[in-house]
Design a protein around this motif. Structure first.
Motif, PDB file in Angstrom:
ATOM      1  N   PHE A   1       0.815  -1.204   0.000  1.00 38.76           N
ATOM      2  CA  PHE A   1       0.000   0.000   0.000  1.00 38.76           C
ATOM      3  C   PHE A   1       0.856   1.264   0.000  1.00 38.76           C
ATOM      4  N   GLY A   2       1.985   1.232   0.708  1.00 35.39           N
ATOM      5  CA  GLY A   2       2.887   2.383   0.715  1.00 35.39           C
ATOM      6  C   GLY A   2       3.496   2.640  -0.646  1.00 35.39           C
ATOM      7  N   SER A   3       3.901   1.599  -1.330  1.00 38.28           N
ATOM      8  CA  SER A   3       4.502   1.775  -2.649  1.00 38.28           C
ATOM      9  C   SER A   3       3.459   2.208  -3.672  1.00 38.28           C
ATOM     10  N   LEU A   4       2.242   1.668  -3.591  1.00 41.87           N
ATOM     11  CA  LEU A   4       1.182   2.118  -4.497  1.00 41.87           C
ATOM     12  C   LEU A   4       0.803   3.567  -4.227  1.00 41.87           C
ATOM     13  N   PHE A   5       0.834   3.969  -2.958  1.00 43.10           N
ATOM     14  CA  PHE A   5       0.581   5.366  -2.616  1.00 43.10           C
ATOM     15  C   PHE A   5       1.668   6.267  -3.204  1.00 43.10           C
TER      16      PHE A   5
ATOM     17  N   VAL B   1       3.438   5.663  -5.926  1.00 40.82           N
ATOM     18  CA  VAL B   1       3.232   5.712  -7.376  1.00 40.82           C
ATOM     19  C   VAL B   1       2.078   6.643  -7.723  1.00 40.82           C
ATOM     20  N   LEU B   2       0.994   6.566  -6.973  1.00 43.02           N
ATOM     21  CA  LEU B   2      -0.150   7.431  -7.252  1.00 43.02           C
ATOM     22  C   LEU B   2       0.146   8.895  -6.952  1.00 43.02           C
ATOM     23  N   CYS B   3       0.913   9.168  -5.895  1.00 37.62           N
ATOM     24  CA  CYS B   3       1.313  10.559  -5.608  1.00 37.62           C
ATOM     25  C   CYS B   3       2.242  11.083  -6.693  1.00 37.62           C
ATOM     26  N   GLY B   4       3.135  10.259  -7.183  1.00 37.98           N
ATOM     27  CA  GLY B   4       4.005  10.666  -8.281  1.00 37.98           C
ATOM     28  C   GLY B   4       3.237  10.917  -9.552  1.00 37.98           C
TER      29      GLY B   4
ATOM     30  N   MET C   1       9.248   5.880 -10.025  1.00 36.21           N
ATOM     31  CA  MET C   1      10.176   4.763 -10.190  1.00 36.21           C
ATOM     32  C   MET C   1      10.621   4.210  -8.841  1.00 36.21           C
ATOM     33  N   LEU C   2      10.811   5.078  -7.843  1.00 37.38           N
ATOM     34  CA  LEU C   2      11.171   4.592  -6.513  1.00 37.38           C
ATOM     35  C   LEU C   2      10.033   3.795  -5.885  1.00 37.38           C
TER      36      LEU C   2
END
Length: 100
Positions: A10-14, A16-19, A41-42
């Motif tokens: 969930f943190g990584s998807l958040f 990506v969505l913020c980026g 990318m991060l």
């Protein structure tokens, strides 16, 4: 109680969505666009590395992905330097596509 892998996903998807949101919203300068792409990318790297550590010992693929992300960052930085030297700023409104 949530598992660490679920929080990581969930943190990584958040991230990506913020980026993606910052890429869509703040597209006046080339530097803002490049920074939001690197942030996405991060987030993808974090998702990939957390999923690969759960599967097994296939961490070499995530290192390959990190190498490609670093090459993409270096290419974007060189493009930014070239645009600033040739046009004077990194604003998209000042770029003329008909110029050579």
């Amino acid at each position: 109680m949530m598992n660490f892998s679920v929080i990581s996903v969930f943190g990584s998807l958040f991230m990506v969505l913020c980026g993606l949101w910052s890429f869509i919203s703040y597209h006046k300068h080339l530097l803002n666009s490049l920074l939001s792409l690197e942030f996405m990318m991060l987030g993808v790297f974090w998702l990939l590395s957390s999923q690969m550590t759960g599967v097994g010992s296939e961490i070499y693929f995530s290192l390959f992905f990190l190498t490609l992300a670093a090459c993409e960052g270096a290419l974007g930085l060189s493009l930014l330097v070239h645009v600033v030297r040739s046009h004077g700023s990194d604003r998209f409104m000042s770029l003329n596509l008909l110029e050579c």
